[in-house]
Motif scaffolding. Sequence first.
Motif, PDB file in Angstrom:
ATOM      1  N   ALA A 184      25.507  26.744  37.770  1.00 17.07           N
ATOM      2  CA  ALA A 184      24.377  26.584  36.850  1.00 17.07           C
ATOM      3  C   ALA A 184      23.630  27.907  36.686  1.00 17.07           C
ATOM      4  CB  ALA A 184      23.447  25.485  37.350  1.00 17.07           C
ATOM      5  N   ARG A 185      23.480  28.646  37.774  1.00 17.93           N
ATOM      6  CA  ARG A 185      22.822  29.954  37.688  1.00 17.93           C
ATOM      7  C   ARG A 185      23.652  30.936  36.859  1.00 17.93           C
ATOM      8  NH1 ARG A 185      21.597  28.919  43.291  1.00 17.93           N
ATOM      9  NH2 ARG A 185      23.326  30.282  43.910  1.00 17.93           N
ATOM     10  N   LEU A 186      24.984  30.864  37.004  1.00 19.75           N
ATOM     11  CA  LEU A 186      25.850  31.725  36.200  1.00 19.75           C
ATOM     12  C   LEU A 186      25.666  31.460  34.712  1.00 19.75           C
ATOM     13  CD1 LEU A 186      29.267  31.725  38.107  1.00 19.75           C
ATOM     14  CD2 LEU A 186      27.814  33.705  37.670  1.00 19.75           C
ATOM     15  N   PHE A 187      25.510  30.180  34.357  1.00 17.90           N
ATOM     16  CA  PHE A 187      25.385  29.846  32.945  1.00 17.90           C
ATOM     17  C   PHE A 187      24.000  30.155  32.391  1.00 17.90           C
ATOM     18  CE2 PHE A 187      29.017  26.931  34.057  1.00 17.90           C
ATOM     19  CZ  PHE A 187      29.962  27.678  33.365  1.00 17.90           C
ATOM     20  N   ASP A 188      23.070  30.555  33.246  1.00 16.99           N
ATOM     21  CA  ASP A 188      21.835  31.143  32.740  1.00 16.99           C
ATOM     22  C   ASP A 188      22.103  32.525  32.147  1.00 16.99           C
ATOM     23  OD1 ASP A 188      20.227  29.000  33.461  1.00 16.99           O
ATOM     24  OD2 ASP A 188      19.697  29.851  35.407  1.00 16.99           O
ATOM     25  N   ARG A 189      23.169  33.158  32.639  1.00 19.71           N
ATOM     26  CA  ARG A 189      23.496  34.517  32.182  1.00 19.71           C
ATOM     27  C   ARG A 189      24.611  34.530  31.142  1.00 19.71           C
ATOM     28  NH1 ARG A 189      22.931  39.783  33.882  1.00 19.71           N
ATOM     29  NH2 ARG A 189      24.695  41.176  33.469  1.00 19.71           N
ATOM     30  N   TYR A 190      25.562  33.609  31.269  1.00 17.57           N
ATOM     31  CA  TYR A 190      26.743  33.626  30.398  1.00 17.57           C
ATOM     32  C   TYR A 190      26.844  32.347  29.572  1.00 17.57           C
ATOM     33  CZ  TYR A 190      28.072  37.433  33.508  1.00 17.57           C
ATOM     34  OH  TYR A 190      28.077  38.597  34.221  1.00 17.57           O
ATOM     35  N   ASP A 191      27.315  32.494  28.331  1.00 15.09           N
ATOM     36  CA  ASP A 191      27.588  31.324  27.489  1.00 15.09           C
ATOM     37  C   ASP A 191      28.877  30.637  27.903  1.00 15.09           C
ATOM     38  OD1 ASP A 191      25.409  31.498  25.413  1.00 15.09           O
ATOM     39  OD2 ASP A 191      26.289  33.500  25.198  1.00 15.09           O
ATOM     40  N   ALA A 192      29.810  31.406  28.424  1.00 14.16           N
ATOM     41  CA  ALA A 192      31.073  30.845  28.885  1.00 14.16           C
ATOM     42  C   ALA A 192      31.693  31.790  29.898  1.00 14.16           C
ATOM     43  CB  ALA A 192      32.042  30.618  27.718  1.00 14.16           C
ATOM     44  N   LEU A 193      32.543  31.229  30.755  1.00 15.31           N
ATOM     45  CA  LEU A 193      33.309  31.988  31.733  1.00 15.31           C
ATOM     46  C   LEU A 193      34.791  31.804  31.442  1.00 15.31           C
ATOM     47  CD1 LEU A 193      31.296  30.940  34.915  1.00 15.31           C
ATOM     48  CD2 LEU A 193      31.140  33.137  33.720  1.00 15.31           C
ATOM     49  N   VAL A 194      35.590  32.776  31.861  1.00 16.63           N
ATOM     50  CA  VAL A 194      37.023  32.740  31.573  1.00 16.63           C
ATOM     51  C   VAL A 194      37.825  33.030  32.833  1.00 16.63           C
ATOM     52  CG1 VAL A 194      38.879  33.596  30.092  1.00 16.63           C
ATOM     53  CG2 VAL A 194      36.528  33.581  29.232  1.00 16.63           C
ATOM     54  N   LEU A 195      38.870  32.247  33.024  1.00 19.38           N
ATOM     55  CA  LEU A 195      39.866  32.440  34.080  1.00 19.38           C
ATOM     56  C   LEU A 195      41.259  32.317  33.476  1.00 19.38           C
ATOM     57  CD1 LEU A 195      38.466  30.202  36.977  1.00 19.38           C
ATOM     58  CD2 LEU A 195      39.025  32.628  37.209  1.00 19.38           C
ATOM     59  N   PRO A 196      42.290  32.869  34.118  1.00 21.51           N
ATOM     60  CA  PRO A 196      43.657  32.521  33.724  1.00 21.51           C
ATOM     61  C   PRO A 196      43.876  31.016  33.891  1.00 21.51           C
ATOM     62  CG  PRO A 196      43.649  34.408  35.208  1.00 21.51           C
ATOM     63  CD  PRO A 196      42.262  33.836  35.234  1.00 21.51           C
ATOM     64  N   ALA A 197      44.785  30.457  33.125  1.00 21.66           N
ATOM     65  CA  ALA A 197      45.076  29.026  33.229  1.00 21.66           C
ATOM     66  C   ALA A 197      46.117  28.724  34.301  1.00 21.66           C
ATOM     67  CB  ALA A 197      45.555  28.476  31.886  1.00 21.66           C
ATOM     68  N   THR A 198      46.898  29.705  34.683  1.00 23.97           N
ATOM     69  CA  THR A 198      47.908  29.533  35.728  1.00 23.97           C
ATOM     70  C   THR A 198      47.970  30.817  36.551  1.00 23.97           C
ATOM     71  OG1 THR A 198      49.793  30.420  34.472  1.00 23.97           O
ATOM     72  CG2 THR A 198      49.299  28.078  34.173  1.00 23.97           C
TER      73      THR A 198
END
Length: 472
Positions: A363-377
């Motif tokens: 929740a704190r991360l989403f105060d800073r970012y609209d979205a986060l990204v990771l590899p799917a595999t």
Amino acid sequence: MSLAIRSAREIVGELTDRRLSAETLLRMTLDRIAEVNPSVNAIVGMADEGDLLAEARACDQSALRGPLHGLPIAVKDLVNVKGLKSTRGSPIFADFVPETDDLIAARLRAAGAILIGKTNTPEFGLGSHTFNPVYGATRNPYDPSRTCGGSSGGAAVALATGMLALADGSDMMGSLRNPAAWGNVYGFRPSWGRVPSEPVGDTFLHQLSTLGPMARSPDDLALLLDVISGPDPRQPHARDAEKVGAVMAGDLTGKRIGWLGDWGGAYPMEAGLLDQCVHAVDVLADLGCILEEVEPPFPAEALWESWTTLRSWSVAASLDPLAAHKDSLKDTAIWEMERGQSFSALDVHAASVIRSEWFTCAARLFDRYDALVLPATQVWPFDVALDYPTTISGHALDTYHRWMEVVIPVSLIGLPCLAAPAGFSQTGLPAGIQIFGPRGSDADLLGLGAAYHEATRWPQLRPAFPQQEAVT
């Protein structure tokens, strides 16, 4: 334009305007299945052709029933569909034909879809590799010697090869994100509770798995998501959310995107995969997003400890009615069952405390970012004859599912997540990324995905084999 790459929304529009008849579309769908399916084994348990054609003709002669009126859909074989063999990939249910529809199948019918059969899945959906002793293995359409992932593997392959325009999936540990990546299609894991599960057994405790849509574009995901979403009075945690409607590419200028990479090296990756995902993330930067690399925000091993406890507990609960058939279960199912049965109530509580801490951190991360990204595999599609990888780039793996550890930050706390194609390796194997946000940000993620899709259009630029005649 080939049916294999056409938009589901376009096809439904033509059905609605009566420019395309349901019978014509069904015949083309059955022809496509006959042409392609023997090579990939994605669609199983087909309904009787005569019955399907009769249903299609009835659609053509009736008033519109809903937004999917006349569209053929095969349902994942973990879902009970009235009148269709529903096996869960297990010999225990090899001849089981339900007398009623599960909730998601009922919603598809109510929307006007024609349920033509099932899409293949691993036994009980366990393991991100679609094979089972009832129907065998589903193969990757970009390299049939390799896996398509799972557990929604049949759904992804049916989409990639143009046998279906829309498909349902489900996702606990990447079960629609992994096959979307390896099928060069899209999958969407909605905010937990937006799409209610079947209201049987316990409906309070287990919050890891969800149903979700799969398609060849984010707009088509939205079409199906609106059909299967919405509260059910029998589900205590079901979320009431506004319809998404059509999603179009918008201006992403200033959107804040955090790139988590390999979680500071905690998630081993096969050679070339991380670089391929970086290229995909760079597309978002080219579209005006502010891209930042994010240091690991939470200990990966704590996430794994919480996840494996809660998952085994959940799987053991779901398999408990089959305890008398234990000798008929596959090894991984027995492992999950015995492990889940070994936990005390306080073990489960401790795992949920970690989950709660990660939710607060995110929740704190989403105060800073609209979205986060990771590899799917963490690996490229592997040999179809291999049950699961045991190493990644020299790193030994200690469970049958550790090679999909990268998906658990999303799954553990029920975040909405778009699985998007990320292009191809030098040898032609597909990859994918996960774009995720806070609970309730489903529509925003699909809008972001629409802009990404317009810039890349991987499912349309690299459709799977073989091509087919255009719809006329």
